[in-house]
Design an enzyme around this catalytic site. Structure first.
Site, PDB file in Angstrom:
ATOM      1  N   TYR A   3       0.834  -1.213   0.000  1.00 48.26           N
ATOM      2  CA  TYR A   3       0.000   0.000   0.000  1.00 48.26           C
ATOM      3  C   TYR A   3       0.870   1.265   0.000  1.00 48.26           C
ATOM      4  O   TYR A   3       0.624   2.203  -0.768  1.00 48.26           O
ATOM      5  CB  TYR A   3      -0.922  -0.035   1.216  1.00 48.26           C
ATOM      6  CG  TYR A   3      -1.928   1.077   1.299  1.00 48.26           C
ATOM      7  CD1 TYR A   3      -3.080   1.062   0.517  1.00 48.26           C
ATOM      8  CD2 TYR A   3      -1.746   2.148   2.170  1.00 48.26           C
ATOM      9  CE1 TYR A   3      -4.010   2.082   0.599  1.00 48.26           C
ATOM     10  CE2 TYR A   3      -2.669   3.172   2.271  1.00 48.26           C
ATOM     11  CZ  TYR A   3      -3.815   3.142   1.486  1.00 48.26           C
ATOM     12  OH  TYR A   3      -4.736   4.159   1.572  1.00 48.26           O
ATOM     13  N   LYS A  26       1.070   4.173  -2.900  1.00 47.64           N
ATOM     14  CA  LYS A  26       0.705   5.576  -2.654  1.00 47.64           C
ATOM     15  C   LYS A  26       1.888   6.514  -2.874  1.00 47.64           C
ATOM     16  O   LYS A  26       1.714   7.648  -3.334  1.00 47.64           O
ATOM     17  CB  LYS A  26       0.119   5.730  -1.246  1.00 47.64           C
ATOM     18  CG  LYS A  26      -1.221   5.007  -1.056  1.00 47.64           C
ATOM     19  CD  LYS A  26      -2.281   5.500  -2.031  1.00 47.64           C
ATOM     20  CE  LYS A  26      -3.663   4.935  -1.717  1.00 47.64           C
ATOM     21  NZ  LYS A  26      -4.693   5.454  -2.623  1.00 47.64           N
TER      22      LYS A  26
HETATM   23  P1  NAI Z   1     -13.585   2.234   0.477  1.00 46.80           P
HETATM   24  O1  NAI Z   1     -13.114   0.832   0.476  1.00 46.80           O
HETATM   25  O2  NAI Z   1     -14.676   2.653   1.380  1.00 46.80           O
HETATM   26  O3  NAI Z   1     -13.985   2.662  -1.014  1.00 46.80           O
HETATM   27  C1  NAI Z   1     -13.166   2.361  -2.116  1.00 46.80           C
HETATM   28  C2  NAI Z   1     -14.027   2.269  -3.364  1.00 46.80           C
HETATM   29  O4  NAI Z   1     -13.170   1.913  -4.462  1.00 46.80           O
HETATM   30  C3  NAI Z   1     -15.104   1.170  -3.275  1.00 46.80           C
HETATM   31  O5  NAI Z   1     -16.341   1.659  -3.714  1.00 46.80           O
HETATM   32  C4  NAI Z   1     -14.568   0.077  -4.180  1.00 46.80           C
HETATM   33  O6  NAI Z   1     -15.582  -0.727  -4.782  1.00 46.80           O
HETATM   34  C5  NAI Z   1     -13.789   0.880  -5.210  1.00 46.80           C
HETATM   35  N1  NAI Z   1     -12.781   0.069  -5.890  1.00 46.80           N
HETATM   36  C6  NAI Z   1     -11.883  -0.781  -5.325  1.00 46.80           C
HETATM   37  N2  NAI Z   1     -11.162  -1.391  -6.271  1.00 46.80           N
HETATM   38  C7  NAI Z   1     -11.608  -0.923  -7.473  1.00 46.80           C
HETATM   39  C8  NAI Z   1     -11.265  -1.201  -8.831  1.00 46.80           C
HETATM   40  N3  NAI Z   1     -10.301  -2.068  -9.155  1.00 46.80           N
HETATM   41  N4  NAI Z   1     -11.930  -0.522  -9.799  1.00 46.80           N
HETATM   42  C9  NAI Z   1     -12.910   0.357  -9.503  1.00 46.80           C
HETATM   43  N5  NAI Z   1     -13.280   0.645  -8.236  1.00 46.80           N
HETATM   44  C10 NAI Z   1     -12.644  -0.001  -7.235  1.00 46.80           C
HETATM   45  O7  NAI Z   1     -12.264   3.104   0.721  1.00 46.80           O
HETATM   46  P2  NAI Z   1     -12.046   4.620   1.209  1.00 46.80           P
HETATM   47  O8  NAI Z   1     -11.601   4.570   2.604  1.00 46.80           O
HETATM   48  O9  NAI Z   1     -13.184   5.468   0.825  1.00 46.80           O
HETATM   49  O10 NAI Z   1     -10.755   4.994   0.349  1.00 46.80           O
HETATM   50  C11 NAI Z   1     -10.802   5.774  -0.822  1.00 46.80           C
HETATM   51  C12 NAI Z   1      -9.372   6.174  -1.173  1.00 46.80           C
HETATM   52  O11 NAI Z   1      -8.803   6.904  -0.092  1.00 46.80           O
HETATM   53  C13 NAI Z   1      -8.441   4.971  -1.431  1.00 46.80           C
HETATM   54  O12 NAI Z   1      -7.562   5.276  -2.503  1.00 46.80           O
HETATM   55  C14 NAI Z   1      -7.674   4.882  -0.130  1.00 46.80           C
HETATM   56  O13 NAI Z   1      -6.418   4.283  -0.308  1.00 46.80           O
HETATM   57  C15 NAI Z   1      -7.552   6.338   0.257  1.00 46.80           C
HETATM   58  N6  NAI Z   1      -7.288   6.575   1.658  1.00 46.80           N
HETATM   59  C16 NAI Z   1      -8.170   6.191   2.634  1.00 46.80           C
HETATM   60  C17 NAI Z   1      -7.876   6.445   3.961  1.00 46.80           C
HETATM   61  C18 NAI Z   1      -8.809   6.086   5.059  1.00 46.80           C
HETATM   62  O14 NAI Z   1      -8.420   6.299   6.217  1.00 46.80           O
HETATM   63  N7  NAI Z   1      -9.986   5.580   4.796  1.00 46.80           N
HETATM   64  C19 NAI Z   1      -6.618   7.098   4.355  1.00 46.80           C
HETATM   65  C20 NAI Z   1      -5.768   7.441   3.262  1.00 46.80           C
HETATM   66  C21 NAI Z   1      -6.116   7.192   1.964  1.00 46.80           C
END
Ligand code: NAI
Length: 247
Positions: free
Chosen positions: A155, A159
């Protein structure tokens, strides 16, 4: 009047969490939305809220790690709306485990989704942005890409890669009127972080100067800034949204 009236935005991973909050913020400021996620029916909730705000929403099923699907998603968006002004590469996954236990598959899945996905969408959308000499790309990175984390080699590398991709794209496309920036969220309350143990959550809270976990809307507000003309002299930057965890 919204800051994004008349603009077209494409958001990946828009079905839930941070991606959904970003889509709703951009819609609230006047943008029409191409909503991308693995399955189009997962996007119904976000799409309903976007149309509830009076904006148009196009739901597109796409695996961001597949070049042909990404190209088709961009073409579908351009056909439906005419162009793409704003691209938000938000889709991301984790497959956490310690280095010695990490499988090749754990590595490939995370790099393919988080880093290759951002590359593919940027490449596919850049052509139209360069032609219209206008565009804002916002990549969702993570503070883990800046500071690393035990159990997250894949990860953190993905990033850090997203951050480097952002800077190279910013340099390459600046003369064509296209900006690229990244946000690096810290601990944001979503389904991704709900999986962490209470002990780990308590430890992380102690390390956050502002004394609370972030909300998806905290990230969406900063993405909105980077997507709008309010940041027209900002490119190649990484804005951390982490309550001061990383300074
Ligand atoms: P989440 O798991 O709630 O949502 C991620 C979304 O991306 C989901 O709807 C999923 O279906 C979609 N997804 C996953 N793989 C995919 C693919 N191959 N093609 C199309 N869609 C796909 O995650 P969250 O927490 O909302 O994270 C969103 C972004 O923020 C990610 O890039 C994550 O790495 C980043 N992030 C999140 C943090 C957190 O604390 N939640 C902290 C730092 C970064």
């Amino acid at each position: 009047m919204g800051q994004l009236d008349g603009r077209i935005a494409l958001v990946t991973g828009a079905a839930r969490g941070i991606g959904q909050a970003i889509a709703l913020k951009l819609a609230a400021e006047g943008a029409d939305l191409a909503l991308c996620d693995l399955q189009a029916d997962w996007l119904a909730e976000t799409a309903g809220k976007v149309t509830g705000l009076g904006r148009r929403a196009e739901c597109i099923a796409v695996d961001v790690s597949k070049a042909a699907e990404v190209q088709a998603a961009v073409e579908k968006t351009e056909k439906a709306f005419g162009c793409i002004d704003i691209l938000v590469n938000n889709a991301g996954i984790t497959r956490d485990t310690f280095l010695v236990r990490m499988s090749e598959e754990d590595w490939d899945q995370v790099l393919d989704t988080n880093l290759k996905g951002a590359f593919l969408f940027t490449k596919a959308a850049a052509r139209g942005m360069m032609k219209q000499r206008r565009g804002a790309i916002v990549n969702v990175a993570s503070i883990i890409g800046l500071i690393g984390n035990a159990g997250q080699c894949n990860y953190s590398a993905s990033k850090a890669g997203v951050i480097a991709l952002t800077k190279s794209v910013a340099r390459e496309l600046a003369s064509r009127g296209v900006r690229a920036n990244a946000v690096a969220p810290g601990f944001i309350q979503t389904r991704m972080t709900d999986q962490l143990s209470d002990e780990l959550k308590k430890k992380m809270l102690e390390a956050i100067p502002l004394g609370r976990f972030g909300l998806p809307e905290d990230v969406a507000n900063v993405v909105m800034f980077l997507a709008s003309d309010a940041s027209s002299y900002v490119t190649g930057q990484v804005l951390t949204v982490c309550g001061g965890m990383v300074m």
